[in-house]
Design a protein around this motif. Sequence first.
Motif, PDB file in Angstrom:
ATOM      1  N   THR A   1       0.887  -1.168   0.000  1.00 56.60           N
ATOM      2  CA  THR A   1       0.000   0.000   0.000  1.00 56.60           C
ATOM      3  C   THR A   1       0.923   1.215   0.000  1.00 56.60           C
ATOM      4  O   THR A   1       2.109   1.090   0.325  1.00 56.60           O
ATOM      5  CB  THR A   1      -0.921   0.047   1.242  1.00 56.60           C
ATOM      6  OG1 THR A   1      -0.105   0.119   2.421  1.00 56.60           O
ATOM      7  CG2 THR A   1      -1.835  -1.173   1.311  1.00 56.60           C
ATOM      8  N   PRO A   2       0.406   2.405  -0.335  1.00 59.81           N
ATOM      9  CA  PRO A   2       1.296   3.573  -0.386  1.00 59.81           C
ATOM     10  C   PRO A   2       2.011   3.879   0.930  1.00 59.81           C
ATOM     11  O   PRO A   2       3.131   4.399   0.908  1.00 59.81           O
ATOM     12  CB  PRO A   2       0.344   4.707  -0.777  1.00 59.81           C
ATOM     13  CG  PRO A   2      -0.720   4.035  -1.579  1.00 59.81           C
ATOM     14  CD  PRO A   2      -0.932   2.712  -0.887  1.00 59.81           C
ATOM     15  N   GLY A   3       1.369   3.565   2.045  1.00 62.57           N
ATOM     16  CA  GLY A   3       1.989   3.857   3.332  1.00 62.57           C
ATOM     17  C   GLY A   3       2.521   2.642   4.056  1.00 62.57           C
ATOM     18  O   GLY A   3       2.848   2.718   5.243  1.00 62.57           O
ATOM     19  N   HIS A   4       2.598   1.508   3.362  1.00 65.56           N
ATOM     20  CA  HIS A   4       3.094   0.298   4.022  1.00 65.56           C
ATOM     21  C   HIS A   4       4.460   0.565   4.644  1.00 65.56           C
ATOM     22  O   HIS A   4       5.312   1.224   4.060  1.00 65.56           O
ATOM     23  CB  HIS A   4       3.202  -0.857   3.024  1.00 65.56           C
ATOM     24  CG  HIS A   4       3.693  -2.126   3.657  1.00 65.56           C
ATOM     25  ND1 HIS A   4       5.030  -2.384   3.850  1.00 65.56           N
ATOM     26  CD2 HIS A   4       3.018  -3.191   4.172  1.00 65.56           C
ATOM     27  CE1 HIS A   4       5.159  -3.561   4.451  1.00 65.56           C
ATOM     28  NE2 HIS A   4       3.950  -4.074   4.648  1.00 65.56           N
ATOM     29  N   SER A   5       4.663   0.027   5.853  1.00 68.16           N
ATOM     30  CA  SER A   5       5.889   0.293   6.607  1.00 68.16           C
ATOM     31  C   SER A   5       6.429  -0.981   7.224  1.00 68.16           C
ATOM     32  O   SER A   5       5.708  -1.966   7.400  1.00 68.16           O
ATOM     33  CB  SER A   5       5.610   1.311   7.724  1.00 68.16           C
ATOM     34  OG  SER A   5       5.085   2.525   7.197  1.00 68.16           O
ATOM     35  N   VAL A   6       7.717  -0.961   7.562  1.00 69.43           N
ATOM     36  CA  VAL A   6       8.337  -2.055   8.300  1.00 69.43           C
ATOM     37  C   VAL A   6       8.865  -1.485   9.611  1.00 69.43           C
ATOM     38  O   VAL A   6       9.075  -0.273   9.743  1.00 69.43           O
ATOM     39  CB  VAL A   6       9.481  -2.715   7.506  1.00 69.43           C
ATOM     40  CG1 VAL A   6       8.958  -3.277   6.187  1.00 69.43           C
ATOM     41  CG2 VAL A   6      10.632  -1.736   7.258  1.00 69.43           C
ATOM     42  N   VAL A   7       9.064  -2.370  10.581  1.00 74.03           N
ATOM     43  CA  VAL A   7       9.558  -1.958  11.892  1.00 74.03           C
ATOM     44  C   VAL A   7      10.886  -2.653  12.154  1.00 74.03           C
ATOM     45  O   VAL A   7      10.980  -3.878  12.072  1.00 74.03           O
ATOM     46  CB  VAL A   7       8.551  -2.299  13.012  1.00 74.03           C
ATOM     47  CG1 VAL A   7       9.087  -1.795  14.360  1.00 74.03           C
ATOM     48  CG2 VAL A   7       7.193  -1.678  12.719  1.00 74.03           C
ATOM     49  N   ARG A   8      11.908  -1.866  12.465  1.00 76.99           N
ATOM     50  CA  ARG A   8      13.222  -2.413  12.793  1.00 76.99           C
ATOM     51  C   ARG A   8      13.455  -2.278  14.289  1.00 76.99           C
ATOM     52  O   ARG A   8      13.250  -1.207  14.872  1.00 76.99           O
ATOM     53  CB  ARG A   8      14.312  -1.683  12.014  1.00 76.99           C
ATOM     54  CG  ARG A   8      14.277  -1.953  10.505  1.00 76.99           C
ATOM     55  CD  ARG A   8      15.341  -1.161   9.769  1.00 76.99           C
ATOM     56  NE  ARG A   8      15.440  -1.531   8.368  1.00 76.99           N
ATOM     57  CZ  ARG A   8      14.710  -0.975   7.395  1.00 76.99           C
ATOM     58  NH1 ARG A   8      13.834  -0.017   7.687  1.00 76.99           N
ATOM     59  NH2 ARG A   8      14.860  -1.361   6.143  1.00 76.99           N
ATOM     60  N   VAL A   9      13.898  -3.389  14.901  1.00 80.62           N
ATOM     61  CA  VAL A   9      14.188  -3.436  16.334  1.00 80.62           C
ATOM     62  C   VAL A   9      15.677  -3.707  16.480  1.00 80.62           C
ATOM     63  O   VAL A   9      16.212  -4.661  15.883  1.00 80.62           O
ATOM     64  CB  VAL A   9      13.371  -4.542  17.034  1.00 80.62           C
ATOM     65  CG1 VAL A   9      13.708  -4.607  18.523  1.00 80.62           C
ATOM     66  CG2 VAL A   9      11.879  -4.316  16.822  1.00 80.62           C
TER      67      VAL A   9
END
Length: 310
Positions: free
Chosen positions: A220-228
């Motif tokens: 999606t246009p705002g799809h995001s991932v999270v890095r820890v």
Amino acid sequence: MQEADMSLDNTLNANGSTREELVPSRYAVRIGEIEVLVISDGVLPLPTKMLGHNVEETERAAWLDHMFLPSDAFDWALNAVVVRSGAQTILIDAGLGLDPELNLPRAGQLVKRLESAGIDLGSVTDVVLTHMHMDHVGGLLVDGVKERLRPDLQIHVAAAEVKFWEAPDFTRVNMPPGFPDALRAAAKRFANEYHNQLRLFDEEQEVAPGVIVSRTGGHTPGHSVVRVASGKDRLMFAGDAVFAVGFEHPGWFNGFEHDPEEAARVRVRLLKELAATGELLVATHMPFPSVGHVAVDGDAFRWVPVFWDY
């Protein structure tokens, strides 16, 4: 990297287990000083065409046969993550919730399984949404959930994602009947009910020490991932950027991708990054507990699941 002990409200205490469930539904990993818990929201049975609608049926059938999977339907795992960093308890994605119109009784288990893990909804300080598809926001729409959340809860989501769902474009997806309407309805209801708690970001935001959400777009246009990240340890929660078939066939388009070509480019970029760094990967639709590494395999990639730590 140590995979083991987790103190999230006595998560691993056997007294908190749910006897009627005979499948594992939570798995703990420690990333340096940060605690990570993968929670299963259940599975979502979908037509196998959803795995790659831009290739011939025979190609999909060959991959399914190679993986010893049935050819008629594929169970997409649904995983969410709880992260504790310092004084913050962060829920990454919220599962499917309940949508009786779609008849998906094997999904929407997140709230129950959080409770089984000893995690009080009122202890969650932040929610991070990789995107606003209903299997990522639906748990927040279950009756009674909002009233149990903290009034100062912050929900982090890309500004481009919220904008997209004001008038979503479904012209390039390939979904089963009923899903586009359900997705629209869930995103609209979520935006209406939680607009005061949204904390929008453009490209990147630090949610807590060592926890950073970054917009990738594509799915999606705002799809995001999270890095820890903590000490020498790293983990990426990739949301819907990575699917089980995407290691061997990163160019296959799954049916929920709103910009399939860009989604494929994002997938390849992230897989290359993960293979280079050796960090752990967790993704929404990888088989539970979805904790593993990525290796390069010729012109494609290879998924290397971790050995479970008991």
